[in-house]
Design a protein around this motif. Structure first.
Motif, PDB file in Angstrom:
ATOM      1  N   THR A  99       0.831  -1.209   0.000  1.00  0.00           N
ATOM      2  CA  THR A  99       0.000   0.000   0.000  1.00  0.00           C
ATOM      3  C   THR A  99       0.860   1.251   0.000  1.00  0.00           C
ATOM      4  N   ALA A 100       1.937   1.228   0.771  1.00  0.00           N
ATOM      5  CA  ALA A 100       2.815   2.390   0.852  1.00  0.00           C
ATOM      6  C   ALA A 100       3.453   2.702  -0.496  1.00  0.00           C
ATOM      7  N   HIS A 101       3.850   1.674  -1.234  1.00  0.00           N
ATOM      8  CA  HIS A 101       4.462   1.924  -2.543  1.00  0.00           C
ATOM      9  C   HIS A 101       3.450   2.565  -3.502  1.00  0.00           C
ATOM     10  N   GLY A 102       2.209   2.122  -3.449  1.00  0.00           N
ATOM     11  CA  GLY A 102       1.187   2.759  -4.269  1.00  0.00           C
ATOM     12  C   GLY A 102       0.962   4.207  -3.872  1.00  0.00           C
ATOM     13  N   ARG A 103       0.960   4.458  -2.565  1.00  0.00           N
ATOM     14  CA  ARG A 103       0.773   5.815  -2.060  1.00  0.00           C
ATOM     15  C   ARG A 103       1.936   6.717  -2.478  1.00  0.00           C
ATOM     16  N   ILE A 104       3.149   6.197  -2.395  1.00  0.00           N
ATOM     17  CA  ILE A 104       4.324   6.985  -2.786  1.00  0.00           C
ATOM     18  C   ILE A 104       4.260   7.340  -4.264  1.00  0.00           C
ATOM     19  N   ALA A 105       3.817   6.406  -5.093  1.00  0.00           N
ATOM     20  CA  ALA A 105       3.697   6.694  -6.523  1.00  0.00           C
ATOM     21  C   ALA A 105       2.728   7.844  -6.766  1.00  0.00           C
ATOM     22  N   LEU A 106       1.597   7.847  -6.060  1.00  0.00           N
ATOM     23  CA  LEU A 106       0.641   8.939  -6.190  1.00  0.00           C
ATOM     24  C   LEU A 106       1.249  10.244  -5.705  1.00  0.00           C
ATOM     25  N   GLN A 107       1.911  10.215  -4.570  1.00  0.00           N
ATOM     26  CA  GLN A 107       2.507  11.419  -4.019  1.00  0.00           C
ATOM     27  C   GLN A 107       3.566  12.000  -4.956  1.00  0.00           C
ATOM     28  N   ARG A 108       4.403  11.154  -5.503  1.00  0.00           N
ATOM     29  CA  ARG A 108       5.439  11.635  -6.426  1.00  0.00           C
ATOM     30  C   ARG A 108       4.829  12.201  -7.698  1.00  0.00           C
ATOM     31  N   SER A 109       3.728  11.600  -8.153  1.00  0.00           N
ATOM     32  CA  SER A 109       3.093  12.099  -9.376  1.00  0.00           C
ATOM     33  C   SER A 109       2.547  13.509  -9.189  1.00  0.00           C
ATOM     34  N   LEU A 110       2.294  13.894  -7.928  1.00  0.00           N
ATOM     35  CA  LEU A 110       1.788  15.227  -7.629  1.00  0.00           C
ATOM     36  C   LEU A 110       2.895  16.188  -7.205  1.00  0.00           C
ATOM     37  N   GLY A 111       4.139  15.728  -7.282  1.00  0.00           N
ATOM     38  CA  GLY A 111       5.275  16.610  -7.025  1.00  0.00           C
ATOM     39  C   GLY A 111       5.848  16.555  -5.626  1.00  0.00           C
ATOM     40  N   LEU A 112       5.417  15.602  -4.810  1.00  0.00           N
ATOM     41  CA  LEU A 112       5.939  15.512  -3.446  1.00  0.00           C
ATOM     42  C   LEU A 112       7.261  14.750  -3.437  1.00  0.00           C
ATOM     43  N   ASP A 113       8.238  15.302  -2.751  1.00  0.00           N
ATOM     44  CA  ASP A 113       9.529  14.653  -2.581  1.00  0.00           C
ATOM     45  C   ASP A 113       9.424  13.675  -1.417  1.00  0.00           C
ATOM     46  N   VAL A 114       9.312  12.386  -1.722  1.00  0.00           N
ATOM     47  CA  VAL A 114       9.129  11.363  -0.701  1.00  0.00           C
ATOM     48  C   VAL A 114       9.981  10.151  -1.049  1.00  0.00           C
ATOM     49  N   GLU A 115      10.548   9.524  -0.027  1.00  0.00           N
ATOM     50  CA  GLU A 115      11.441   8.388  -0.220  1.00  0.00           C
ATOM     51  C   GLU A 115      10.838   7.115   0.376  1.00  0.00           C
ATOM     52  N   TRP A 116      11.364   5.973  -0.080  1.00  0.00           N
ATOM     53  CA  TRP A 116      11.066   4.693   0.559  1.00  0.00           C
ATOM     54  C   TRP A 116      12.335   4.165   1.213  1.00  0.00           C
ATOM     55  N   TRP A 117      12.242   3.854   2.511  1.00  0.00           N
ATOM     56  CA  TRP A 117      13.330   3.204   3.223  1.00  0.00           C
ATOM     57  C   TRP A 117      12.899   1.769   3.530  1.00  0.00           C
ATOM     58  N   ASP A 118      13.698   0.785   3.119  1.00  0.00           N
ATOM     59  CA  ASP A 118      13.346  -0.582   3.508  1.00  0.00           C
ATOM     60  C   ASP A 118      13.686  -0.788   4.984  1.00  0.00           C
ATOM     61  N   GLY A 119      13.352  -1.963   5.506  1.00  0.00           N
ATOM     62  CA  GLY A 119      13.545  -2.201   6.924  1.00  0.00           C
ATOM     63  C   GLY A 119      14.986  -2.042   7.364  1.00  0.00           C
ATOM     64  N   ASP A 120      15.936  -2.509   6.532  1.00  0.00           N
ATOM     65  CA  ASP A 120      17.347  -2.362   6.882  1.00  0.00           C
ATOM     66  C   ASP A 120      17.762  -0.896   6.909  1.00  0.00           C
ATOM     67  N   GLU A 121      17.228  -0.126   5.970  1.00  0.00           N
ATOM     68  CA  GLU A 121      17.555   1.303   5.932  1.00  0.00           C
ATOM     69  C   GLU A 121      17.011   2.011   7.168  1.00  0.00           C
TER      70      GLU A 121
END
Length: 395
Positions: A99-121
């Motif tokens: 769900t988070a990856h889908g949300r990030i895709a939407l956010q980036r498409s609207l110009g939001l600077d957002v990152e994904w950190w995996d569990g190790d990160e």
């Protein structure tokens, strides 16, 4: 009879910034407030400001509001003290990761600077979170917070500098309508004629709508906040804020090295409440200590409860008042659905645009009016999934 171009009802974050934006466009504005500026939820909020919403409307409102706070000092006498702390939204299951990856895709498409950190990160970073607690998290460095009392001070100074006629201790008692159009308001101190009326009210928005002759699907519910004693070995000001959507808990830096965290109980009945629920606090404190081990056993520096507003779908209301299913021309109902600090300036901008131009370019308002609710208050929209766990009904 007194006269104004626009009457704004309500002196909280949404109403006050709407009045400021209208006055900045050379409109003569009267703001009527039943109590004092910021006396309701606006002075008791935790001040979280994030653009990581779960819908396009939430993202656009969050981005506008975040930028508004960050650049306030260029336009107004005082700013709201915005701190870009960075905001982490952890995931605990594979489904949440997807769900988070889908949300990030939407956010980036609207110009939001957002990152994904995996569990190790997440574990490699200094976050305060327990190692191995998450399966990853989204992170937006530009998200942050403001201090609610400072925000009230900032918009009070702006209202004065812009010449808004503020009438405290003056209750809105009715809407004056002629030929299907608003022509002013009734108040506890007499009528005011106006070309347009903006109705706000936070947790009291439903009562404001009823006084105006309509039905606004908005409710009030208890929200609780605590500030801990200083966190040993960690400085919360150097760590990202966190929103645990799973349990409806968030945290950010508090004063003097403590952690400010808040919670809402979705099983409570709607209604005004300012008493602190110690039993629910104890339950949620265990969750915070599990995720953020340095807080285990910490004392509480202060705590409070406030009544904050919400809508059944956790989305804002921006559109005309309806009477018998028909819009009343010259009216705008503006509610942030429990996100007054986070969306308030954006909701205010959209409301002011409707008064000034009859439309806004900030976001699509097609589905954000009162007509999205049926006779039982059910919304035709899917709820914003990134919200506190408020009740699903308004009374």
């Amino acid at each position: 009879m007194e006269r104004a171009d626009v009457v704004v009802v309500g002196g909280g974050t949404v109403g006050a910034w709407t009045a400021c934006l209208l006055a900045g466009e050379d409109r003569a504005v009267v703001l009527v407030e039943a109590d004092t500026l910021g006396s309701g939820a606006s002075s008791r909020a935790s001040g979280m400001v994030r653009a990581q919403g779960g819908t396009a409307a939430a993202i656009r409102l969050g981005m506008f509001s975040r930028d508004f706070y960050a650049t306030q000092r260029d336009r107004y006498p005082l700013d709201s003290g915005f701190v870009a702390q960075g905001y982490l939204m952890p995931c605990f299951t594979d489904a949440e990761v997807s769900t988070a990856h889908g949300r990030i895709a939407l956010q980036r498409s609207l110009g939001l600077d957002v990152e994904w950190w995996d569990g190790d990160e997440v574990d490699r970073r200094a976050t305060g979170l327990a190692p191995g607690a998450t399966r990853g998290a989204s992170y937006a460095a530009g998200d942050g917070y403001i201090e609610a009392p400072r925000n009230v001070l900032a918009y009070t100074a702006a209202l004065v500098s812009l010449g808004v006629d503020v009438r405290e201790h003056r209750s809105f008692t009715g809407l004056r309508v002629e030929g299907g159009r608003a022509v002013g308001v009734e108040t506890s101190d007499g009528p005011i004629a106006a070309d347009a009326v903006v109705l706000t009210g936070g947790p009291d928005l439903a009562a404001v709508g009823a006084a105006a002759g309509g039905h606004v699907w908005a409710g009030g519910t208890r929200h609780q906040v605590v500030v801990t004693a200083p966190v040993p070995g960690l400085d919360p000001h150097t760590l990202p804020m966190v929103f645990d959507v799973t349990s409806g808990i968030y945290w950010r830096p508090g004063e003097e090295g403590g952690l400010l965290w808040g919670m809402s109980n979705p099983d409570e009945h709607p209604g005004r409440a300012r008493e602190f629920d110690h039993a629910y606090y104890e339950l949620m404190r265990e969750r915070v200590a599990t995720l953020y081990p340095a807080t285990a056993g910490l004392g509480v520096r202060r705590s409070w409860a406030a009544t904050i507003d919400y809508t059944p779908d956790h989305l804002p209301i921006i559109g005309p008042l309806l009477r018998h299913g028909e819009p009343v021309a010259g009216t705008v109902v503006a509610g942030a659905g429990g996100h007054g600090m986070m969306w308030g300036p954006g909701v205010a901008r959209a409301a002011a645009d409707l008064v000034l131009h009859g439309r806004t370019d900030l976001l699509d308002l097609t589905d954000l009016g009162l007509d999205r609710f049926d006779a039982d208050g059910r919304s035709r929209l899917a709820a914003d999934p990134i919200a506190l766990p408020f009740p699903q009904r308004t009374h």
